[in-house]
Design a protein around this motif. Structure first.
Motif, PDB file in Angstrom:
ATOM      1  N   MET A  43     -17.630  -1.435   5.386  1.00 10.39           N
ATOM      2  CA  MET A  43     -16.918  -2.269   4.431  1.00 10.39           C
ATOM      3  C   MET A  43     -15.339  -1.836   4.682  1.00 10.39           C
ATOM      4  O   MET A  43     -14.716  -2.638   4.459  1.00 10.39           O
ATOM      5  CB  MET A  43     -17.021  -1.356   3.094  1.00 10.39           C
ATOM      6  N   LEU A  44     -14.965  -0.681   4.883  1.00  9.28           N
ATOM      7  CA  LEU A  44     -13.718  -0.265   5.271  1.00  9.28           C
ATOM      8  C   LEU A  44     -13.135  -0.752   6.419  1.00  9.28           C
ATOM      9  O   LEU A  44     -11.834  -1.307   6.700  1.00  9.28           O
ATOM     10  CB  LEU A  44     -13.775   1.304   5.342  1.00  9.28           C
ATOM     11  N   ILE A  45     -13.822  -1.337   7.338  1.00 13.42           N
ATOM     12  CA  ILE A  45     -13.533  -2.092   8.944  1.00 13.42           C
ATOM     13  C   ILE A  45     -12.847  -3.441   8.204  1.00 13.42           C
ATOM     14  O   ILE A  45     -12.108  -3.758   8.838  1.00 13.42           O
ATOM     15  CB  ILE A  45     -14.592  -2.121   9.715  1.00 13.42           C
ATOM     16  N   ILE A  46     -13.626  -3.846   7.334  1.00 10.93           N
ATOM     17  CA  ILE A  46     -13.072  -5.372   6.885  1.00 10.93           C
ATOM     18  C   ILE A  46     -11.947  -5.033   5.739  1.00 10.93           C
ATOM     19  O   ILE A  46     -11.108  -6.038   5.953  1.00 10.93           O
ATOM     20  CB  ILE A  46     -14.302  -5.974   6.123  1.00 10.93           C
ATOM     21  N   LEU A  47     -12.201  -4.267   4.942  1.00 11.08           N
ATOM     22  CA  LEU A  47     -11.085  -4.107   3.698  1.00 11.08           C
ATOM     23  C   LEU A  47      -9.890  -3.592   4.207  1.00 11.08           C
ATOM     24  O   LEU A  47      -8.914  -4.139   3.788  1.00 11.08           O
ATOM     25  CB  LEU A  47     -11.715  -3.124   2.628  1.00 11.08           C
ATOM     26  N   GLY A  48      -9.782  -2.611   5.049  1.00 10.46           N
ATOM     27  CA  GLY A  48      -8.478  -2.028   5.498  1.00 10.46           C
ATOM     28  C   GLY A  48      -7.434  -3.115   5.733  1.00 10.46           C
ATOM     29  O   GLY A  48      -6.398  -3.155   5.315  1.00 10.46           O
ATOM     30  N   GLY A  49      -7.631  -4.036   6.801  1.00 14.17           N
ATOM     31  CA  GLY A  49      -6.916  -4.737   7.357  1.00 14.17           C
ATOM     32  C   GLY A  49      -6.425  -5.963   6.181  1.00 14.17           C
ATOM     33  O   GLY A  49      -5.333  -6.347   6.273  1.00 14.17           O
ATOM     34  N   LEU A  50      -7.600  -6.355   5.601  1.00 15.91           N
ATOM     35  CA  LEU A  50      -7.390  -7.585   4.821  1.00 15.91           C
ATOM     36  C   LEU A  50      -6.474  -7.187   3.394  1.00 15.91           C
ATOM     37  O   LEU A  50      -5.669  -7.833   3.101  1.00 15.91           O
ATOM     38  CB  LEU A  50      -8.603  -8.126   4.213  1.00 15.91           C
ATOM     39  N   ALA A  51      -6.711  -5.855   2.953  1.00 14.28           N
ATOM     40  CA  ALA A  51      -6.011  -5.377   2.050  1.00 14.28           C
ATOM     41  C   ALA A  51      -4.503  -5.222   2.396  1.00 14.28           C
ATOM     42  O   ALA A  51      -3.570  -5.435   1.404  1.00 14.28           O
ATOM     43  CB  ALA A  51      -6.533  -4.204   1.177  1.00 14.28           C
ATOM     44  N   GLY A  52      -4.463  -4.607   3.541  1.00 11.83           N
ATOM     45  CA  GLY A  52      -3.164  -4.530   3.813  1.00 11.83           C
ATOM     46  C   GLY A  52      -2.335  -5.747   4.228  1.00 11.83           C
ATOM     47  O   GLY A  52      -1.009  -6.101   4.050  1.00 11.83           O
ATOM     48  N   LEU A  53      -3.163  -6.870   4.649  1.00  7.80           N
ATOM     49  CA  LEU A  53      -2.591  -8.201   4.832  1.00  7.80           C
ATOM     50  C   LEU A  53      -1.691  -8.881   3.634  1.00  7.80           C
ATOM     51  O   LEU A  53      -0.918  -9.499   3.618  1.00  7.80           O
ATOM     52  CB  LEU A  53      -3.420  -9.262   5.436  1.00  7.80           C
ATOM     53  N   GLY A  54      -2.427  -8.350   2.461  1.00  5.50           N
ATOM     54  CA  GLY A  54      -2.174  -8.774   1.132  1.00  5.50           C
ATOM     55  C   GLY A  54      -1.040  -8.200   0.570  1.00  5.50           C
ATOM     56  O   GLY A  54      -0.144  -8.659  -0.207  1.00  5.50           O
ATOM     57  N   LEU A  55      -0.763  -6.954   0.988  1.00  2.00           N
ATOM     58  CA  LEU A  55       0.188  -6.069   0.196  1.00  2.00           C
ATOM     59  C   LEU A  55       1.284  -5.520   1.022  1.00  2.00           C
ATOM     60  O   LEU A  55       2.325  -5.023   0.555  1.00  2.00           O
ATOM     61  CB  LEU A  55      -0.764  -4.764  -0.215  1.00  2.00           C
ATOM     62  N   ALA A  56       0.989  -5.616   2.441  1.00  4.11           N
ATOM     63  CA  ALA A  56       2.071  -4.867   3.217  1.00  4.11           C
ATOM     64  C   ALA A  56       3.382  -5.672   3.217  1.00  4.11           C
ATOM     65  O   ALA A  56       3.470  -6.903   3.314  1.00  4.11           O
ATOM     66  CB  ALA A  56       1.441  -5.088   4.722  1.00  4.11           C
ATOM     67  N   PRO A  57       4.398  -5.036   3.168  1.00  5.94           N
ATOM     68  CA  PRO A  57       5.855  -5.508   2.845  1.00  5.94           C
ATOM     69  C   PRO A  57       6.329  -6.094   4.218  1.00  5.94           C
ATOM     70  O   PRO A  57       7.263  -6.646   4.311  1.00  5.94           O
ATOM     71  CB  PRO A  57       6.647  -4.082   2.612  1.00  5.94           C
ATOM     72  N   SER A  58       5.563  -5.686   5.579  1.00 11.69           N
ATOM     73  CA  SER A  58       5.769  -6.223   6.729  1.00 11.69           C
ATOM     74  C   SER A  58       4.502  -6.687   7.437  1.00 11.69           C
ATOM     75  O   SER A  58       3.669  -5.666   7.529  1.00 11.69           O
ATOM     76  CB  SER A  58       7.000  -5.278   7.414  1.00 11.69           C
ATOM     77  N   PRO A  59       4.547  -7.483   8.436  1.00  9.63           N
ATOM     78  CA  PRO A  59       3.640  -7.876   9.246  1.00  9.63           C
ATOM     79  C   PRO A  59       3.213  -6.560  10.102  1.00  9.63           C
ATOM     80  O   PRO A  59       1.957  -6.695  10.423  1.00  9.63           O
ATOM     81  CB  PRO A  59       3.846  -9.046  10.114  1.00  9.63           C
ATOM     82  N   THR A  60       4.111  -6.117  10.456  1.00  6.32           N
ATOM     83  CA  THR A  60       3.809  -4.726  11.490  1.00  6.32           C
ATOM     84  C   THR A  60       3.038  -3.679  10.779  1.00  6.32           C
ATOM     85  O   THR A  60       2.526  -2.757  11.270  1.00  6.32           O
ATOM     86  CB  THR A  60       5.061  -4.245  11.865  1.00  6.32           C
TER      87      THR A  60
END
Length: 394
Positions: free
Chosen positions: A27-44
């Protein structure tokens, strides 16, 4: 499999808890990047939450080894499960409040929990007789096969449960599942792991044990197997979405990757008993090289499926081989220290790979990332050719 009813109860409790708690990993393999994609202030910073998760696992590995060495496996695993409950809840709040910082804190707690779960395979070996240790380790990892199906499916079912906050439902489900996973641990008799030798040897003697040739070889094999798996697996959902594939397809690739990680466990232990540790570990490293080559050869759906499936099998042979080797060559008085050092080194290198994978994928692409995995694997095979221990059988 074990010499007493008490040992059987402990093994059943351990494998039951691990089966439930391990569902958090896919679950975390999928969730980590996707949640970061929605909330990260920068693409990096998209892969920053799973990278923080890896870093937290690194920092928690040593303390968990100490805790289990002093208070037993039962207490350690309960604490780990509790951290997963808290971490999932924090991530739900983070998504509701659009807080990237809180999301990272939640993933830090989850990373510590996952680090704790890495000791299940060692605990399995400690509650059975020596000749059954490879089988016990393998069977403990088969619990991940259920997680391979349950985790991604639970993600798909719950990710939109809170309609106004995408992915929050999946984090909530992870938290609830972790709470359920703690229950079997309450039935463990204690202490599960013998406390003989704790603090009986000097730090100098314990550190010297790490340089014992079979111990060093086991650590190198386990570290490279885990690190390359993390390097290729962590950014796979992002790479696939970048190639135009859906979240569901990316989740299915991860599902079959995790299946491949754990399904061979039904036979890996028996193969080690029949052929020895070193040949199985070599096959694992060779399969991982093949996985990287497949990944570098194309960006189609079959390439992603093929690469991640072969990667899973390679990891299984490598990690079970390394764990069995470590269990069989480390004396009881050094067990807690060496296991803690082993898992800390693995977590450290895996953390570097987790951080680096996101940067490489976003800047240079999936193909370059895949090619970077090959040199460390080749070097490990060369290291084994010179320093591998003699055949180890039970």
């Amino acid at each position: 499999m074990s010499s007493s009813l008490r040992s059987n109860i402990n093994f059943i409790a351990l494998i039951s808890a691990n089966t439930i708690l391990s569902a958090a990993m896919p679950m975390l393999i999928i969730l980590g990047g996707l949640a970061g994609l929605g909330l990260a202030p920068s693409p990096t910073l998209v892969t920053f939450p799973p990278s923080v998760q890896m870093l937290a696992g690194l920092l928690a590995t040593g303390p968990f080894a100490w805790m289990m060495g002093r208070y037993g496996r039962k207490i350690g695993f309960i604490v780990g499960g509790a951290l997963a409950v808290v971490g999932g809840a924090l991530c739900v709040v983070a998504l509701m409040q659009s807080s990237f910082f809180l999301l990272c804190i939640g993933h830090a707690a989850l990373g510590a929990a996952l680090a704790c779960y890495q000791y299940f395979r060692f605990a399995a070996a400690e509650v059975v007789s020596e000749k059954w240790q490879p089988i016990a380790i393998s069977l403990m990892l088969t619990s991940g096969l259920i997680a391979a199906f349950a985790g991604p499916q639970l993600f798909i079912i719950t990710k939109d449960y809170i309609a106004a906050v995408p992915l929050a439902g999946a984090y909530g489900a992870l938290s609830a599942l972790s709470l359920i996973g703690i229950a079997p641990l309450l039935f463990m008799s204690k202490p599960v792991v013998s406390k003989q030798g704790v603090g009986a040897r000097s730090d100098t003697n314990k550190r010297a044990a790490l340089w014992h040739r079979p111990v060093l070889t086991a650590i190198v094999i386990g570290t490279v197997s885990q690190a390359i798996m993390v390097l290729l697996m962590s950014p796979t959902p992002l790479a696939m979405i970048g190639c135009g594939f859906s979240e569901e397809t990316a989740g299915d690739v991860i599902r079959w990757h995790v299946v491949a990680m754990f399904a061979p466990s039904f036979v890996t232990g028996f193969l080690i008993k029949r052929y020895g540790v070193t040949p199985i570990a070599v096959i694992g490293l060779a399969l991982t090289i093949l996985s990287a080559a497949i990944a570098a050869s194309g960006l189609t759906q079959p390439h992603f499926y093929g690469s991640l499936i072969v990667l899973g099998v390679g990891w299984n042979f490598g990690i079970i081989g390394a764990t069995t080797m470590l269990v069989q060559v480390v004396p009881a008085e050094d067990r807690a220290f060496v296991q803690g050092a082993n898992n800390t080194i693995i977590a450290l290198v895996s953390t570097v790979c987790a951080f680096g994978s996101g940067a490489i994928v976003t800047s240079m692409g999936w193909t370059v990332l895949s090619l970077t995995a090959i040199p460390p694997l080749v070097l490990t095979l060369l290291f084994m050719a010179r320093f591998a221990p003699v055949r180890t059988e039970s």
